[in-house]
Design an enzyme around this catalytic site. Structure first.
Site, PDB file in Angstrom:
ATOM      1  N   CYS A  13       1.019  -1.549   0.025  1.00 16.34           N
ATOM      2  CA  CYS A  13       0.121  -0.064  -0.159  1.00 16.34           C
ATOM      3  C   CYS A  13       1.040   1.114  -0.039  1.00 16.34           C
ATOM      4  CB  CYS A  13      -0.855  -0.361   1.380  1.00 16.34           C
ATOM      5  SG  CYS A  13      -0.411   0.165   3.153  1.00 16.34           S
ATOM      6  N   ASN A  16       2.287   1.643   4.070  1.00 11.43           N
ATOM      7  CA  ASN A  16       2.888   0.407   5.025  1.00 11.43           C
ATOM      8  C   ASN A  16       2.749   0.520   6.797  1.00 11.43           C
ATOM      9  OD1 ASN A  16       5.611  -1.719   5.368  1.00 11.43           O
ATOM     10  ND2 ASN A  16       3.867  -2.230   4.255  1.00 11.43           N
ATOM     11  N   CYS A  18      -0.904   0.470   7.342  1.00 14.31           N
ATOM     12  CA  CYS A  18      -2.706   0.565   7.538  1.00 14.31           C
ATOM     13  C   CYS A  18      -2.956  -0.997   6.807  1.00 14.31           C
ATOM     14  CB  CYS A  18      -3.776   1.262   6.587  1.00 14.31           C
ATOM     15  SG  CYS A  18      -3.576   3.433   7.775  1.00 14.31           S
ATOM     16  N   ARG A  19      -2.966  -0.490   4.901  1.00  8.84           N
ATOM     17  CA  ARG A  19      -3.820  -1.699   4.638  1.00  8.84           C
ATOM     18  C   ARG A  19      -2.795  -3.129   4.274  1.00  8.84           C
ATOM     19  NH1 ARG A  19      -4.978   1.485  -0.257  1.00  8.84           N
ATOM     20  NH2 ARG A  19      -3.078   2.595  -0.005  1.00  8.84           N
ATOM     21  N   SER A  20      -1.397  -3.130   3.891  1.00  4.53           N
ATOM     22  CA  SER A  20      -1.067  -4.132   3.493  1.00  4.53           C
ATOM     23  C   SER A  20      -0.223  -4.478   4.866  1.00  4.53           C
ATOM     24  CB  SER A  20       0.660  -3.045   2.900  1.00  4.53           C
ATOM     25  OG  SER A  20       1.239  -2.488   3.386  1.00  4.53           O
ATOM     26  N   ASP A 130      -8.254   3.100   1.231  1.00  8.20           N
ATOM     27  CA  ASP A 130      -7.133   3.776   2.732  1.00  8.20           C
ATOM     28  C   ASP A 130      -7.950   4.336   4.070  1.00  8.20           C
ATOM     29  OD1 ASP A 130      -4.800   4.220   4.208  1.00  8.20           O
ATOM     30  OD2 ASP A 130      -3.691   5.358   2.825  1.00  8.20           O
TER      31      ASP A 130
END
Length: 135
Positions: A13, A16, A18-20, A130
């Protein structure tokens, strides 16, 4: 590089945090629960340099803790080696995808399959938004 006979996946993401790292933690838990974690190399990274060295966002960490999903990661940026060392690079949105495809063109022996993580969603929600700026 992943061991012979194993698979490898890198979740990506923007920052690096939050999402990933959440995708990395969830995938690692699923692989552990299925008894195949030793057959996978699992990691996550960022397209940007904004958060390098930081731990995941506290909201994501709290969510993972509530669901019993272990999470331990320090943000890093995607490297040229990642395009040769990971079988799959799965990203969260079109901007990530564009950035990764540009970087892959500069890597001579890039073998990674670069895709949106959402392309594997059975409900066809291709973009993972995000959550950083959400409440």
């Amino acid at each position: 590089m992943a061991a012979t006979g194993s698979k490898s996946v890198l979740f990506v993401c923007l920052g690096n945090i939050c999402r990933s790292p959440i995708a990395e933690a969830v995938f690692r838990k699923m692989a552990t629960d299925s008894g195949v974690v030793d057959k996978w190399r699992i990691d996550s990274a960022a397209t940007s340099t904004y958060e390098i060295g930081n731990t995941p966002d506290h909201r994501g960490q709290a969510c993972m803790k509530r669901h019993g999903v272990p999470m331990s990661h320090v943000a890093r940026q995607v490297t040229k080696d990642d395009f040769m060392n990971f079988e799959y690079i799965l990203c969260m949105d079109e901007s990530n995808l564009s950035d990764l495809n540009k970087k892959a063109k500069s890597v001579k022996n890039s073998t990674a399959k670069i895709e949106l993580l959402g392309s594997y969603d059975p409900q066809n929600q291709r973009i993972i938004k995000d959550p950083y700026y959400e409440g």
